[in-house]
Design a protein around this motif. Structure first.
Motif, PDB file in Angstrom:
ATOM      1  N   LYS A   1      38.335  34.997  46.691  1.00 26.02           N
ATOM      2  CA  LYS A   1      37.274  35.170  47.690  1.00 26.02           C
ATOM      3  C   LYS A   1      36.149  34.163  47.461  1.00 26.02           C
ATOM      4  O   LYS A   1      35.528  33.706  48.401  1.00 26.02           O
ATOM      5  N   GLU A   2      35.895  33.857  46.199  1.00 24.41           N
ATOM      6  CA  GLU A   2      34.822  32.923  45.866  1.00 24.41           C
ATOM      7  C   GLU A   2      35.355  31.556  45.458  1.00 24.41           C
ATOM      8  O   GLU A   2      34.722  30.550  45.728  1.00 24.41           O
ATOM      9  N   ARG A   3      36.492  31.528  44.769  1.00 23.66           N
ATOM     10  CA  ARG A   3      37.020  30.267  44.248  1.00 23.66           C
ATOM     11  C   ARG A   3      38.539  30.280  44.296  1.00 23.66           C
ATOM     12  O   ARG A   3      39.129  30.511  45.320  1.00 23.66           O
ATOM     13  N   ASP A   4      39.118  30.050  43.144  1.00 25.74           N
ATOM     14  CA  ASP A   4      40.565  29.913  42.966  1.00 25.74           C
ATOM     15  C   ASP A   4      41.298  31.217  43.266  1.00 25.74           C
ATOM     16  O   ASP A   4      40.924  32.274  42.758  1.00 25.74           O
ATOM     17  N   LYS A   5      42.344  31.159  44.050  1.00 20.05           N
ATOM     18  CA  LYS A   5      43.148  32.336  44.410  1.00 20.05           C
ATOM     19  C   LYS A   5      43.864  32.947  43.201  1.00 20.05           C
ATOM     20  O   LYS A   5      44.267  34.100  43.224  1.00 20.05           O
ATOM     21  N   LEU A   6      43.996  32.181  42.126  1.00 23.81           N
ATOM     22  CA  LEU A   6      44.728  32.650  40.949  1.00 23.81           C
ATOM     23  C   LEU A   6      43.826  33.261  39.884  1.00 23.81           C
ATOM     24  O   LEU A   6      44.306  33.647  38.815  1.00 23.81           O
TER      25      LEU A   6
ATOM     26  N   GLY B   1      31.919  38.040  40.113  1.00 21.18           N
ATOM     27  CA  GLY B   1      31.639  38.827  41.314  1.00 21.18           C
ATOM     28  C   GLY B   1      32.885  39.503  41.857  1.00 21.18           C
ATOM     29  O   GLY B   1      32.831  40.658  42.294  1.00 21.18           O
ATOM     30  N   GLU B   2      33.994  38.798  41.842  1.00 21.15           N
ATOM     31  CA  GLU B   2      35.255  39.380  42.315  1.00 21.15           C
ATOM     32  C   GLU B   2      35.697  40.517  41.397  1.00 21.15           C
ATOM     33  O   GLU B   2      36.175  41.550  41.867  1.00 21.15           O
TER      34      GLU B   2
ATOM     35  N   VAL C   1      38.762  35.174  35.161  1.00 20.48           N
ATOM     36  CA  VAL C   1      39.767  36.105  34.631  1.00 20.48           C
ATOM     37  C   VAL C   1      41.052  35.851  35.403  1.00 20.48           C
ATOM     38  O   VAL C   1      41.107  36.052  36.617  1.00 20.48           O
ATOM     39  N   ASP C   2      42.075  35.358  34.695  1.00 23.80           N
ATOM     40  CA  ASP C   2      43.359  35.113  35.354  1.00 23.80           C
ATOM     41  C   ASP C   2      44.205  36.390  35.321  1.00 23.80           C
ATOM     42  O   ASP C   2      43.774  37.425  34.804  1.00 23.80           O
TER      43      ASP C   2
END
Length: 84
Positions: free
Chosen positions: A14-19, A24-25, A62-63
């Motif tokens: 939502k904010e950056r990388d989809k992975l 915040g997410e 966090v991945d």
């Protein structure tokens, strides 16, 4: 298993990388999906500690593997709680 994966990707990107999950997410995931299990996810010091503890490789995100660590810890906590 499918639910765990779906929840991660519902919030990641939502904010950056989809992975990965940003702080915040992760906050949104915790408050929406885990309710009161971890206490108040709006508590900034608590959220900072959870995020720092999960971010094993210290890349500021966090991945999925780090997220599964959270899920495993919560599962162990719940197991201990229900054994009492």
């Amino acid at each position: 298993m499918a639910t765990l994966i779906t929840v991660f990707y519902k919030y990641s990107g939502k904010e950056r990388d989809k992975l990965t999950l940003s702080k915040g997410e992760l906050r949104d995931l915790l408050s929406s999906e885990m309710g009161n299990i971890l206490g108040k996810s709006q508590d900034k010091p608590a959220l900072d500690k959870i995020f720092k503890d999960l971010d094993a490789n210290k890349d500021g995100t966090v991945d999925f593997q780090e997220y599964i660590t959270l899920v495993a810890c919560i599962t162990m906590f719940c197991n201990e709680f229900f054994q009492k």
